[in-house]
Enzyme design. Structure first.
Site, PDB file in Angstrom:
ATOM      1  N   TYR A  38       4.962  -4.196  12.008  1.00  0.00           N
ATOM      2  CA  TYR A  38       6.310  -4.690  11.937  1.00  0.00           C
ATOM      3  C   TYR A  38       7.061  -3.247  12.380  1.00  0.00           C
ATOM      4  O   TYR A  38       6.906  -2.283  12.231  1.00  0.00           O
ATOM      5  CB  TYR A  38       6.829  -5.196  10.828  1.00  0.00           C
ATOM      6  CG  TYR A  38       6.664  -4.819   9.535  1.00  0.00           C
ATOM      7  CD1 TYR A  38       7.490  -4.134   8.872  1.00  0.00           C
ATOM      8  CD2 TYR A  38       5.387  -5.003   8.883  1.00  0.00           C
ATOM      9  CE1 TYR A  38       7.364  -3.307   7.465  1.00  0.00           C
ATOM     10  CE2 TYR A  38       5.046  -4.371   7.554  1.00  0.00           C
ATOM     11  CZ  TYR A  38       6.087  -3.783   7.186  1.00  0.00           C
ATOM     12  OH  TYR A  38       5.865  -3.358   5.697  1.00  0.00           O
ATOM     13  N   ASP A  86       6.553  -5.793  -7.057  1.00  0.00           N
ATOM     14  CA  ASP A  86       7.151  -7.030  -6.664  1.00  0.00           C
ATOM     15  C   ASP A  86       7.175  -8.115  -7.710  1.00  0.00           C
ATOM     16  O   ASP A  86       7.900  -8.891  -7.709  1.00  0.00           O
ATOM     17  CB  ASP A  86       6.166  -7.636  -5.446  1.00  0.00           C
ATOM     18  CG  ASP A  86       6.379  -6.853  -4.175  1.00  0.00           C
ATOM     19  OD1 ASP A  86       7.222  -6.040  -3.931  1.00  0.00           O
ATOM     20  OD2 ASP A  86       5.319  -6.854  -3.234  1.00  0.00           O
ATOM     21  N   HIS A 109      11.226  -8.169  -0.131  1.00  0.00           N
ATOM     22  CA  HIS A 109      11.925  -6.776   0.220  1.00  0.00           C
ATOM     23  C   HIS A 109      13.185  -6.663   0.997  1.00  0.00           C
ATOM     24  O   HIS A 109      13.036  -7.231   2.062  1.00  0.00           O
ATOM     25  CB  HIS A 109      10.965  -5.596   0.685  1.00  0.00           C
ATOM     26  CG  HIS A 109       9.518  -5.894  -0.001  1.00  0.00           C
ATOM     27  ND1 HIS A 109       8.452  -5.727   0.627  1.00  0.00           N
ATOM     28  CD2 HIS A 109       9.230  -5.632  -1.437  1.00  0.00           C
ATOM     29  CE1 HIS A 109       7.349  -5.608  -0.315  1.00  0.00           C
ATOM     30  NE2 HIS A 109       8.024  -5.976  -1.452  1.00  0.00           N
ATOM     31  N   LYS A 150      13.904  -6.464  11.167  1.00  0.00           N
ATOM     32  CA  LYS A 150      12.206  -6.120  11.407  1.00  0.00           C
ATOM     33  C   LYS A 150      11.656  -7.145  12.179  1.00  0.00           C
ATOM     34  O   LYS A 150      12.107  -8.217  12.635  1.00  0.00           O
ATOM     35  CB  LYS A 150      11.855  -6.491  10.022  1.00  0.00           C
ATOM     36  CG  LYS A 150      12.089  -5.593   8.941  1.00  0.00           C
ATOM     37  CD  LYS A 150      11.222  -6.232   7.690  1.00  0.00           C
ATOM     38  CE  LYS A 150      11.724  -5.018   6.521  1.00  0.00           C
ATOM     39  NZ  LYS A 150      10.963  -5.668   5.371  1.00  0.00           N
TER      40      LYS A 150
END
Length: 181
Positions: free
Chosen positions: A132, A168, A62, A72
């Site tokens: 995260y 995904d 992603h 991130k």
């Protein structure tokens, strides 16, 4: 925190320095000053968590396209994952390269993923929780992805994929994104 450079430009593996006594331990996981000294993002308006029940679950790859790119800071707080990042920044010397990192509840390492990278992970145990920090709020129109099994990347996942979302599994192969970058 101990900052370890990686094979990928601007990505860092961060080792926590735990201090312990009879109560247990304490470690700093984020410090604006220390991150700033390493040229890393210091503002994170969003924190996310994911929980995966089954070993072999795959999430990713992603990323968000400009102007909503996101850095991130990833940490596995329960279980074990192989976290893989891909440099998708055309001007980078490590463009289209990837690297994997084992993040576990025991090693307590964190992974700093710069803006412009795709990110994904596979669970190496059951009942995995990943936390995260994200430098940009989620913006649905900027969401993009790359297929986990894209031959252009050649990522070798350690386990057969046991669970993956339809989304995904349907991300395009690199070079077939129809203007998504």
């Amino acid at each position: 925190m101990i900052f370890h450079s990686t094979l990928l430009e601007d990505a860092w593996l961060i080792e926590l320095e735990a201090r312990g006594d009879e109560r247990g331990s304490f470690a700093r996981t984020f410090c604006t000053e220390e991150f700033g000294l390493h040229g890393l993002e210091t503002v994170y308006p969003q924190q996310n968590t994911s929980f995966s029940k089954q070993r072999g679950t795959l999430r990713g790859f992603h990323y968000q396209q400009a102007p909503h790119e996101e850095a991130k800071l990833i940490r596995c707080i329960r279980g074990k994952i192989l976290d893989v990042i891909v440099d998708l920044r055309p001007a980078s010397r490590t463009y289209m390269h990837h690297q994997g990192f084992e993040l576990t509840q025991d090693n307590r390492h964190q992974l700093y993923v710069p803006a412009g990278f795709a990110h994904g992970f596979q669970t190496l145990s059951d009942d995995v929780e990943v936390s995260y920090l994200v430098s940009s709020p989620y913006f649905p129109a900027s969401e993009r992805g790359v297929r986990y099994d894209d031959p252009a990347l050649g990522v070798e996942w350690p386990l057969p994929v046991s669970v993956i979302s339809q989304k995904d599994e349907a991300w395009p192969l690199l070079g077939h994104e129809a203007g998504s970058r």
